[in-house]
Design a protein around this motif. Sequence first.
Motif, mmCIF file in Angstrom:
data_model
loop_
_atom_site.group_PDB
_atom_site.id
_atom_site.type_symbol
_atom_site.label_atom_id
_atom_site.label_comp_id
_atom_site.label_asym_id
_atom_site.label_seq_id
_atom_site.Cartn_x
_atom_site.Cartn_y
_atom_site.Cartn_z
ATOM 1 N N GLN A 112 0.763 -1.180 -0.105
ATOM 2 C CA GLN A 112 0.256 0.143 0.121
ATOM 3 C C GLN A 112 1.077 1.203 -0.244
ATOM 4 O O GLN A 112 2.399 1.239 0.788
ATOM 5 C CB GLN A 112 -0.707 0.172 1.191
ATOM 6 N N VAL A 113 0.573 1.405 -1.061
ATOM 7 C CA VAL A 113 1.579 3.351 -0.940
ATOM 8 C C VAL A 113 0.705 4.455 -0.311
ATOM 9 O O VAL A 113 -0.260 4.983 -0.116
ATOM 10 C CB VAL A 113 1.572 4.628 -2.518
ATOM 11 N N VAL A 114 1.364 5.466 0.499
ATOM 12 C CA VAL A 114 0.986 6.274 1.004
ATOM 13 C C VAL A 114 2.136 7.298 0.773
ATOM 14 O O VAL A 114 2.864 8.277 0.853
ATOM 15 C CB VAL A 114 1.284 6.158 2.797
ATOM 16 N N ILE A 115 0.980 8.362 0.154
ATOM 17 C CA ILE A 115 1.408 9.448 -0.507
ATOM 18 C C ILE A 115 1.540 10.818 0.155
ATOM 19 O O ILE A 115 0.342 11.274 1.331
ATOM 20 C CB ILE A 115 0.759 10.045 -2.288
ATOM 21 N N THR A 116 2.277 11.577 1.224
ATOM 22 C CA THR A 116 2.558 12.679 1.439
ATOM 23 C C THR A 116 3.078 13.886 1.452
ATOM 24 O O THR A 116 3.930 13.950 0.996
ATOM 25 C CB THR A 116 3.803 11.895 3.300
ATOM 26 N N ASP A 117 2.752 14.658 1.670
ATOM 27 C CA ASP A 117 3.543 16.595 1.711
ATOM 28 C C ASP A 117 4.849 16.242 2.093
ATOM 29 O O ASP A 117 4.715 15.945 3.542
ATOM 30 C CB ASP A 117 2.327 17.503 3.169
ATOM 31 N N GLY A 118 5.617 16.614 0.740
ATOM 32 C CA GLY A 118 6.823 17.060 0.650
ATOM 33 C C GLY A 118 7.513 18.431 1.031
ATOM 34 O O GLY A 118 8.947 18.146 0.206
ATOM 35 N N SER A 119 6.468 19.051 1.061
ATOM 36 C CA SER A 119 6.890 21.316 0.961
ATOM 37 C C SER A 119 7.683 21.285 1.833
ATOM 38 O O SER A 119 8.544 22.509 2.053
ATOM 39 C CB SER A 119 5.586 21.765 1.011
#
Length: 207
Positions: free
Chosen positions: A28-35
């Motif tokens: 399962q892929v979790v996309i998170t904020d990398g700003s």
Amino acid sequence: AKIASQADARRLSRSLTTVASALGLKAQVVITDGSQPVGRGIGPALEAMDVLAVLRNEPSAPADLRQRAVTLAGVLLEMGGAAAAGEGSRVAIDSLASGRAWAKFQAICEARGGMRTPPQARHTRDVLAGKAGHILGVDNRRLSRAARLCGAPEDKPAGIKLHVALGQRVERGEPLFTLHADAPGELEYAYNFIIAHPPIYEIGETA
């Protein structure tokens, strides 16, 4: 994986899950904020201190790191059958609040030779805001470069401690971050790199 755009992240996500499925793996892929960086520390010891604060459930622990940890742990708990669907984050939060996560971490450290206190750098220097305003952006690549010039990750105490986050208002002369180094030469080298380039933090007024 550090990805530059949402579109690239979705493409990588599809590739990873497709390959995992073909190999019979559960993924399962979790996309998170990398700003911006997560937590307040950049560098082994400074990051470790952030992690310890989260595990100890300290009120001063970085809220963004705590949330990231809870999110990822929740996904793993659900994937492993230790939590029902949609309940993983709650189980992770309960584990922190009850002290179970901290107790387990201590047991893991003990099994690997005992827990040690993260070392502290012998030299530090603040980088100050050149003007007042809100934090509108951060150059993560140059922030990482500055941490490496301080000696991280080879020198465990070296790196950067952050004092501000996106959206926060700062005043002129307020510390944005602090450089940590074990050698004065590395500290000076990192500081000179920073002042010789455009500001790492973009400061201005919001619309």
